[in-house]
Motif scaffolding. Sequence first.
Motif, PDB file in Angstrom:
ATOM      1  N   ASN A   4      63.191  16.622  41.194  1.00 58.74           N
ATOM      2  CA  ASN A   4      61.954  16.048  41.722  1.00 58.74           C
ATOM      3  C   ASN A   4      61.705  16.504  43.138  1.00 58.74           C
ATOM      4  OD1 ASN A   4      61.399  14.650  39.427  1.00 58.74           O
ATOM      5  ND2 ASN A   4      62.446  12.793  40.083  1.00 58.74           N
ATOM      6  N   ALA A   5      60.411  16.743  43.463  1.00 58.34           N
ATOM      7  CA  ALA A   5      60.101  17.219  44.797  1.00 58.34           C
ATOM      8  C   ALA A   5      60.221  16.101  45.824  1.00 58.34           C
ATOM      9  CB  ALA A   5      58.704  17.807  44.826  1.00 58.34           C
ATOM     10  N   GLY A   6      59.906  14.857  45.457  1.00 57.51           N
ATOM     11  CA  GLY A   6      59.970  13.745  46.407  1.00 57.51           C
ATOM     12  C   GLY A   6      58.732  13.733  47.285  1.00 57.51           C
ATOM     13  N   VAL A   7      58.947  13.750  48.607  1.00 62.32           N
ATOM     14  CA  VAL A   7      57.863  13.759  49.588  1.00 62.32           C
ATOM     15  C   VAL A   7      57.781  15.162  50.181  1.00 62.32           C
ATOM     16  CG1 VAL A   7      56.949  12.778  51.712  1.00 62.32           C
ATOM     17  CG2 VAL A   7      58.232  11.324  50.112  1.00 62.32           C
ATOM     18  N   THR A   8      56.614  15.780  50.071  1.00 58.25           N
ATOM     19  CA  THR A   8      56.418  17.143  50.550  1.00 58.25           C
ATOM     20  C   THR A   8      55.402  17.155  51.682  1.00 58.25           C
ATOM     21  OG1 THR A   8      56.868  18.032  48.352  1.00 58.25           O
ATOM     22  CG2 THR A   8      55.773  19.488  49.927  1.00 58.25           C
ATOM     23  N   GLN A   9      55.788  17.756  52.805  1.00 56.88           N
ATOM     24  CA  GLN A   9      54.911  17.851  53.964  1.00 56.88           C
ATOM     25  C   GLN A   9      54.599  19.318  54.262  1.00 56.88           C
ATOM     26  OE1 GLN A   9      57.362  14.575  56.445  1.00 56.88           O
ATOM     27  NE2 GLN A   9      55.607  15.447  57.527  1.00 56.88           N
ATOM     28  N   THR A  10      53.328  19.571  54.580  1.00 58.09           N
ATOM     29  CA  THR A  10      52.922  20.908  55.025  1.00 58.09           C
ATOM     30  C   THR A  10      51.935  20.783  56.170  1.00 58.09           C
ATOM     31  OG1 THR A  10      51.144  20.965  53.378  1.00 58.09           O
ATOM     32  CG2 THR A  10      53.251  22.011  52.777  1.00 58.09           C
ATOM     33  N   PRO A  11      51.947  21.716  57.152  1.00 64.66           N
ATOM     34  CA  PRO A  11      52.917  22.790  57.290  1.00 64.66           C
ATOM     35  C   PRO A  11      54.227  22.278  57.871  1.00 64.66           C
ATOM     36  CG  PRO A  11      51.450  22.812  59.169  1.00 64.66           C
ATOM     37  CD  PRO A  11      50.962  21.703  58.270  1.00 64.66           C
ATOM     38  N   LYS A  12      55.252  23.101  57.956  1.00 63.45           N
ATOM     39  CA  LYS A  12      56.515  22.714  58.578  1.00 63.45           C
ATOM     40  C   LYS A  12      56.445  22.857  60.100  1.00 63.45           C
ATOM     41  CE  LYS A  12      59.428  23.891  54.632  1.00 63.45           C
ATOM     42  NZ  LYS A  12      59.546  22.470  54.243  1.00 63.45           N
ATOM     43  N   PHE A  13      55.700  23.837  60.567  1.00 62.33           N
ATOM     44  CA  PHE A  13      55.550  24.087  61.997  1.00 62.33           C
ATOM     45  C   PHE A  13      54.082  24.426  62.284  1.00 62.33           C
ATOM     46  CE2 PHE A  13      60.068  24.432  62.725  1.00 62.33           C
ATOM     47  CZ  PHE A  13      60.567  24.994  61.562  1.00 62.33           C
ATOM     48  N   ARG A  14      53.627  24.048  63.493  1.00 61.61           N
ATOM     49  CA  ARG A  14      52.275  24.422  63.884  1.00 61.61           C
ATOM     50  C   ARG A  14      52.162  24.337  65.399  1.00 61.61           C
ATOM     51  NH1 ARG A  14      47.094  24.250  61.314  1.00 61.61           N
ATOM     52  NH2 ARG A  14      45.732  25.405  62.735  1.00 61.61           N
ATOM     53  N   ILE A  15      51.439  25.301  65.955  1.00 60.65           N
ATOM     54  CA  ILE A  15      51.113  25.267  67.376  1.00 60.65           C
ATOM     55  C   ILE A  15      49.597  25.172  67.493  1.00 60.65           C
ATOM     56  CG2 ILE A  15      51.172  26.508  69.570  1.00 60.65           C
ATOM     57  CD1 ILE A  15      53.744  27.854  68.623  1.00 60.65           C
ATOM     58  N   LEU A  16      49.133  24.202  68.257  1.00 58.12           N
ATOM     59  CA  LEU A  16      47.698  23.996  68.455  1.00 58.12           C
ATOM     60  C   LEU A  16      47.354  24.132  69.932  1.00 58.12           C
ATOM     61  CD1 LEU A  16      46.681  20.840  66.364  1.00 58.12           C
ATOM     62  CD2 LEU A  16      46.165  23.223  65.863  1.00 58.12           C
ATOM     63  N   LYS A  17      46.115  24.488  70.185  1.00 56.12           N
ATOM     64  CA  LYS A  17      45.608  24.446  71.557  1.00 56.12           C
ATOM     65  C   LYS A  17      44.967  23.089  71.794  1.00 56.12           C
ATOM     66  CE  LYS A  17      44.739  29.411  71.899  1.00 56.12           C
ATOM     67  NZ  LYS A  17      43.709  30.468  72.136  1.00 56.12           N
ATOM     68  N   ILE A  18      44.958  22.667  73.049  1.00 53.88           N
ATOM     69  CA  ILE A  18      44.334  21.398  73.419  1.00 53.88           C
ATOM     70  C   ILE A  18      42.897  21.375  72.913  1.00 53.88           C
ATOM     71  CG2 ILE A  18      43.586  19.968  75.360  1.00 53.88           C
ATOM     72  CD1 ILE A  18      45.989  21.067  76.922  1.00 53.88           C
ATOM     73  N   GLY A  19      42.517  20.261  72.281  1.00 54.90           N
ATOM     74  CA  GLY A  19      41.158  20.103  71.799  1.00 54.90           C
ATOM     75  C   GLY A  19      40.933  20.547  70.363  1.00 54.90           C
TER      76      GLY A  19
END
Lengths: 115, 114
Positions: free
Chosen positions: B1-16
């Motif tokens: 079973n997959a269980g709980v799946t989150q995406t993405p694993k990593f992310r970089i955002l700019k302010i705003g």
Amino acid sequence: KQEVTQIPAALSVPEGENLVLNCSFTDSAIYNLQWFRQDPGKGLTSLLLIQSSQREQTSGRLNASLDKSSGRSTLYIAASQPGDSATYLCAVDIENSNSGYALNFGKGTSLLVTP
Amino acid sequence: NAGVTQTPKFRILKIGQSMTLQCTQDMNHNYMYWYRQDPGMGLKLIYYSVGAGITDKGEVPNGYNVSRSTTEDFPLRLELAAPSQTSVYFCASSYSPGVYQPQHFGDGTRLSIL
């Protein structure tokens, strides 16, 4: 407001030692208490859940105890192994008007078991 | 079973900037939660849901929004990213409201706001 405190913040022991991690909470009106393991870069894995009416739970080399009246829980790890190295988090489950049946977490104990 | 799946694993955002953190579970759990974990700190509840169409605020909801259109999915939206939202975000689910039921966690989304 429920406050959960874990002592010590970090612990290093040689392989084979028995060890105890401590957790205390300020509000004894809890439904249950859970111990989690968190490996670096990973999510939380539930280790043991103690219902409020129980005194202890055991799983393999792990034993968790609960004393609601004094607001304390301990996690006992027998014959520690390097694979036990991780952060151990304690969380209590309460009914809160602001957050439903959410978990209140301590900051964790970082455990290192050296070969 | 997959269980709980989150995406993405990593992310970089700019302010705003804005983005949506995805969370899905295949255990038919009614209760779902979003937590954030700052370095050296315990997890803090952002939002939770007791079932499809029902959501409510947790301890630290400011700057976030959620929706729950299905039992399986519980996305978390950041509308105007701020440096204070740099954190690791965990989604969790449980069958019932915590009583006697452990919460199951995803592996987290590591978010940096620069």
